[in-house]
Design a protein around this motif. Structure first.
Motif, short mmCIF file in Angstrom:
data_model
loop_
_atom_site.label_atom_id
_atom_site.label_comp_id
_atom_site.label_asym_id
_atom_site.label_seq_id
_atom_site.Cartn_x
_atom_site.Cartn_y
_atom_site.Cartn_z
N ASP A 79 0.82 -1.21 0.00
CA ASP A 79 0.00 0.00 0.00
C ASP A 79 0.86 1.26 0.00
O ASP A 79 0.39 2.33 -0.37
N ILE A 80 2.11 1.14 0.40
CA ILE A 80 2.97 2.32 0.53
C ILE A 80 3.56 2.77 -0.82
O ILE A 80 4.03 3.90 -0.95
N SER A 81 3.51 1.88 -1.82
CA SER A 81 4.06 2.20 -3.14
C SER A 81 3.35 1.37 -4.21
O SER A 81 3.11 0.18 -4.01
N ASP A 82 3.04 2.02 -5.32
CA ASP A 82 2.44 1.30 -6.45
C ASP A 82 3.51 0.66 -7.33
O ASP A 82 3.19 -0.02 -8.30
N ASP A 83 4.77 0.90 -7.01
CA ASP A 83 5.88 0.41 -7.83
C ASP A 83 6.95 -0.22 -6.94
O ASP A 83 7.91 0.44 -6.53
N VAL A 84 6.76 -1.50 -6.61
CA VAL A 84 7.74 -2.25 -5.82
C VAL A 84 8.41 -3.24 -6.77
O VAL A 84 7.74 -4.05 -7.40
N THR A 85 9.72 -3.16 -6.86
CA THR A 85 10.46 -4.03 -7.78
C THR A 85 11.47 -4.86 -6.98
O THR A 85 11.76 -4.58 -5.83
N ILE A 86 11.99 -5.88 -7.64
CA ILE A 86 13.01 -6.71 -7.02
C ILE A 86 14.32 -6.51 -7.78
O ILE A 86 14.33 -6.45 -9.00
N HIS A 87 15.40 -6.34 -7.01
CA HIS A 87 16.70 -6.01 -7.59
C HIS A 87 17.79 -6.97 -7.12
O HIS A 87 17.82 -7.35 -5.96
N ARG A 88 18.67 -7.28 -8.03
CA ARG A 88 19.87 -8.06 -7.75
C ARG A 88 21.05 -7.08 -7.80
O ARG A 88 21.10 -6.22 -8.65
N THR A 89 21.97 -7.23 -6.87
CA THR A 89 23.18 -6.41 -6.88
C THR A 89 24.37 -7.33 -7.14
O THR A 89 24.59 -8.28 -6.40
N GLU A 90 25.07 -7.04 -8.22
CA GLU A 90 26.27 -7.79 -8.58
C GLU A 90 27.35 -6.80 -8.97
O GLU A 90 27.07 -5.86 -9.72
N LYS A 111 26.60 -3.19 -8.76
CA LYS A 111 25.62 -2.62 -9.70
C LYS A 111 24.26 -3.24 -9.42
O LYS A 111 24.14 -4.46 -9.30
N MET A 112 23.26 -2.37 -9.32
CA MET A 112 21.91 -2.81 -9.03
C MET A 112 21.16 -2.99 -10.35
O MET A 112 21.24 -2.14 -11.24
N GLN A 113 20.45 -4.12 -10.47
CA GLN A 113 19.70 -4.40 -11.69
C GLN A 113 18.35 -5.01 -11.34
O GLN A 113 18.27 -5.95 -10.54
N GLU A 114 17.28 -4.46 -11.92
CA GLU A 114 15.96 -5.02 -11.70
C GLU A 114 15.87 -6.39 -12.38
O GLU A 114 16.39 -6.58 -13.48
N ARG A 122 21.22 -6.18 2.89
CA ARG A 122 21.95 -4.95 2.52
C ARG A 122 23.20 -5.29 1.75
O ARG A 122 23.92 -6.23 2.09
N GLY A 123 23.43 -4.53 0.69
CA GLY A 123 24.61 -4.76 -0.15
C GLY A 123 24.39 -5.86 -1.17
O GLY A 123 25.26 -6.14 -1.98
N GLY A 124 23.22 -6.47 -1.15
CA GLY A 124 22.91 -7.55 -2.08
C GLY A 124 21.54 -7.37 -2.70
O GLY A 124 21.06 -6.25 -2.87
N SER A 125 20.90 -8.45 -3.00
CA SER A 125 19.57 -8.41 -3.59
C SER A 125 18.59 -7.85 -2.58
O SER A 125 18.74 -8.03 -1.37
N HIS A 126 17.55 -7.14 -3.08
CA HIS A 126 16.63 -6.44 -2.19
C HIS A 126 15.32 -6.09 -2.90
O HIS A 126 15.21 -6.23 -4.10
#
Length: 149
Positions: A68-79, A82-85, A101-105
């Motif tokens: 409910d706090i955001s209409d745009d929640v995505t999942i990201h991998r950090t390698e 570099k963060m990538q959806e 933290r520092g990784g996928s989120h």
């Protein structure tokens, strides 16, 4: 044994086997969420972290997150810093998905409001196979970083 007895024994054996097979559940994912939190956002962006443990016998995937706090929640991998959806995260049978933290989120874009430390943010995790799971992310201080074992 005569033919009639043999047929009866075979029929009972086959019926028992089919009944036992029908009662056995197929290998399915069994998911549990732990260690969830959101560092207090300082802008209209926020991040979420958690662990999804799969104690079941089948792999699954985290495919999306709603809140409910955001209409745009995505999942990201950090390698390589570099963060990538990404479209999904694997959750292996007998394994876990760690978003830390520092990784996928999880990434919350264009927050409708900034939650304060001590509040909770409700999210719903959606999977390829398992039913959705509702989770409350406790909002921690901005620099919060739990020790992982």
């Amino acid at each position: 044994m005569n033919r009639r007895t043999t047929s009866l024994v075979l029929t009972i054996g086959l019926t028992t086997t089919l009944t036992l097979t029908a009662c056995s559940s197929p290998n399915v994912p069994e998911l549990k969420v732990s260690d969830s939190y959101m560092p207090r956002p300082v802008s209209d962006l926020g991040a979420g972290f958690l662990t999804v443990t799969n104690s079941g016998g089948a792999d699954d995937k985290l495919t999306s997150v709603t809140s409910d706090i955001s209409d745009d929640v995505t999942i990201h991998r950090t390698e390589n810093q570099k963060m990538q959806e990404v479209k999904s995260f694997d959750i292996p049978a007998g394994g876990a998905l760690d978003l830390e933290r520092g990784g996928s989120h999880l990434m919350f874009m264009n927050l409708k409001s900034r939650p304060a430390q001590g509040q909770k943010v409700g999210i719903e995790l959606h999977f390829e196979k398992a039913d959705p799971i509702k989770v409350e992310l406790p909002v921690k201080e901005t620099t919060y970083n739990p020790a992982r074992h």
